[in-house]
Design an enzyme around this catalytic site. Structure first.
Site, PDB file in Angstrom:
ATOM      1  CB  CYS A   1       3.654  -0.112  -0.718  1.00  0.00           C
ATOM      2  SG  CYS A   1       3.530   0.141  -2.428  1.00  0.00           S
TER       3      CYS A   1
ATOM      4  CG  HIS B   1       0.003   2.772   2.082  1.00  0.00           C
ATOM      5  ND1 HIS B   1      -1.048   2.059   2.473  1.00  0.00           N
ATOM      6  CD2 HIS B   1       0.851   2.097   1.429  1.00  0.00           C
ATOM      7  CE1 HIS B   1      -0.848   0.932   2.176  1.00  0.00           C
ATOM      8  NE2 HIS B   1       0.073   0.519   1.776  1.00  0.00           N
TER       9      HIS B   1
END
Length: 422
Positions: free
Chosen positions: A345, A326
Site C-alpha cells: 500500500c 493511507h
C-alpha cells in the site's frame, strides 16, 4: 562534437520561477562593505577569494521542478529532447568517474573536486567557472544540490565515499541513455488524456502528484512497497475517504509480521489494540498456538487509535490486489531518501491536504468538516462526489519543459538494465 549542456537546452533554467535573491543579497553585501571606509581595504584584500567564486552567488538553484505534471501529454516530447542531449554526451565520451576517498562539501579542497566539477558541467548541473578547481566552493555546492534534487536525493550538497549521491553520479552516461529509451516507451503509453483532475503515484520516485487542469496542485512524498512486497501498477478511481479507519491485516502480514512479533512479545496485540475475530466472534489470543501459522486463519483488526497502521485516514479505490493509500503514525519515514518500506500500500505525506483536495467538490466535506472528523476519532466515511482518476506508474527517467532530466533508482528491477544502486 561539441557537447550541448543540458542547461543550454532549457534556457529558462535560471528564470523558471527561481528567485535571484542570492545574487541581489551578494551585490547588496558588497556595496555595503565598499560604502564603509573602515572596511574598504579589507574588502579589496578579499577580492581574490571572491574571484575564486567561493562565496559568490550561483547560476542554479536546487529547484528542478515546475508547476507542470511529471506525466502529461507533452512528457514524451521532453524525454525525446533529453535523449538527443544524452546521445551527444555519450558520443563525446560521457562524463568522468568521480573518485571520492573523503567526504566532500563546501569548504573542502581536494583534487577530486576538479573531477567533480567536470562531471557536473557535462550533465548541465553547473556551468564552467574560474577559480581554484580543487576548491569545493558555492558553485560546486549548488551544482551538487541540483544534481541531488534531480536524482531524488536529499539536497544537502555533501558527497561522501559510500553515499547515494556518488553512486548515482558514477552511473555511466550510456546507462542513463538506455534508461531514457526504456522510459520513453512508458510515458508514451501514458500520454493520453488522464483526466481534468487526477493523481499520479510514481513508485520508483516514491512521490505523488495531484493535478488539476493541467497544473500541479500539490506534491507529496510517499512510502511504497518493499522490494519483496511491491506496490502494483494500476489505473483506477478514488471513491471513498475513510476517517479513523479500522485496519484489517492481510494474511501475508499476519504470517510475515504479526505472528513473529507475538512470539517475541506476547503483549504486542494488546499494546497496538489488535483484536482477533472468526466471523463475528472474538478470539482470545491465548487460545492460539503461536508456534504454528494457525493464527493466519483468523481476521486481525486494529482499532482506530494513534498507533493504527493506517493513521487517521484511508483512501479507497477499486484494486485487484486490495491495496489502498493511507496516513501513517510513522511520519519520520517521509524524510528519508529510501521510502520503500510498506507492504504494497502507499502511505501519503500531508494527508490532510491530499484528502481535502480529493473531497473539494463533495458537499458537506469542506476543510472544517474534515478537521472535525479527524479530531473526533469517530469512524466516518465520505463518498467522493466526483471520483478522481488514480494512476500507479513506474517511471525511472523523465524530463520537463525546462529541460531538466530526472532519474530514479530502478528499485524493482523493471528497466532491464544494470542501473540499480543497492
Amino acid at each position: 562534437m561539441k557537447i550541448r549542456s543540458l542547461a543550454d537546452t532549457g534556457s529558462a533554467a535560471t528564470d523558471r520561477g527561481i528567485s535571484r535573491r542570492a545574487l541581489l543579497i551578494g551585490m547588496g553585501g558588497a556595496a555595503s562593505l565598499v560604502a564603509s571606509p573602515s572596511l574598504a581595504q579589507q574588502f579589496a584584500l578579499d577580492q581574490t577569494e571572491w574571484r575564486d567564486g567561493f562565496d559568490a552567488s550561483t547560476p542554479f538553484q536546487t529547484q528542478v521542478t515546475n508547476n507542470r505534471p511529471s506525466l502529461n501529454s507533452e512528457t514524451p516530447a521532453y524525454v525525446e529532447q533529453a535523449l538527443q542531449n544524452y546521445w551527444a554526451i555519450v558520443n563525446s565520451g560521457g562524463w568522468p568517474t568521480v573518485p571520492v576517498s573523503q567526504t566532500l562539501k563546501i569548504g573542502a579542497s581536494d583534487p577530486a573536486v576538479a573531477i567533480l566539477r567536470r562531471r557536473l558541467e557535462v550533465s548541465g548541473d553547473m556551468t564552467p567557472m574560474g577559480g581554484n578547481p580543487n576548491s569545493f566552493d558555492s558553485f560546486v555546492d549548488q551544482g551538487v544540490k541540483r544534481f541531488q534534487a534531480r536524482h531524488g536525493v536529499r539536497a544537502d550538497g555533501v558527497v561522501s565515499p559510500n553515499g547515494e549521491t556518488i553512486a548515482m553520479m558514477n552511473v555511466p552516461a550510456e546507462l542513463r541513455l538506455r534508461q531514457l529509451e526504456t522510459n520513453l516507451i512508458r510515458v508514451r503509453a501514458m500520454s493520453g488524456f488522464l483526466g481534468d483532475r487526477y493523481v499520479v503515484t510514481n513508485v520508483p520516485a516514491a512521490e505523488i502528484e495531484t493535478v488539476d487542469g493541467g497544473i500541479i496542485h500539490s506534491r507529496h512524498a510517499a512510502v511504497v512497497g518493499k522490494i519483496d512486497r511491491q506496490t502494483p501498477l494500476l489505473t483506477t478511481k478514488i471513491t471513498t475517504i475513510r476517517f479513523n479507519p479500522y485496519w484489517t491485516a492481510p494474511v501475508s502480514i499476519i504470517k510475515k509480521d504479526i505472528i513473529p512479533m507475538v512470539r517475541k512479545d506476547p503483549g504486542y496485540l494488546a499494546r497496538y489494540q489488535i483484536r482477533i475475530f472468526q466471523g463475528q466472534t472474538e478470539i482470545d489470543p491465548t487460545t492460539i498456538d503461536w508456534s504454528t501459522e494457525e493464527a493466519a486463519k483468523y481476521m486481525f483488526r486494529q482499532e482506530p487509535n494513534e498507533l493504527n497502521s493506517m493513521g487517521a485516514v484511508k483512501i479507497d479505490f477499486p484494486s485487484p490486489e486490495g491495496v489502498y493509500m493511507h496516513d501513517t503514525p510513522s511520519k519520520t519515514l517521509f524524510g528519508a531518501n529510501y521510502r520503500f518500506e510498506s507492504s504494497g500500500c502507499v502511505r501519503v505525506q500531508n494527508v490532510r491536504e491530499y484528502v481535502s483536495w480529493i473531497l473539494r467538490n463533495t458537499p458537506e466535506w469542506g476543510r472544517n468538516r474534515i478537521e472535525e472528523a479527524l479530531r473526533s476519532g469517530e469512524r466516518l466515511d465520505a463518498s467522493v462526489a466526483d471520483t478522481v482518476n488514480l494512476y500507479f506508474t513506474y517511471v525511472t527517467a523523465w524530463a520537463n519543459s525546462d529541460g531538466v532530466v530526472q532519474f530514479r533508482d530502478d528499485i524493482y528491477q523493471r528497466d532491464g538494465i544494470d542501473v540499480a544502486l543497492r
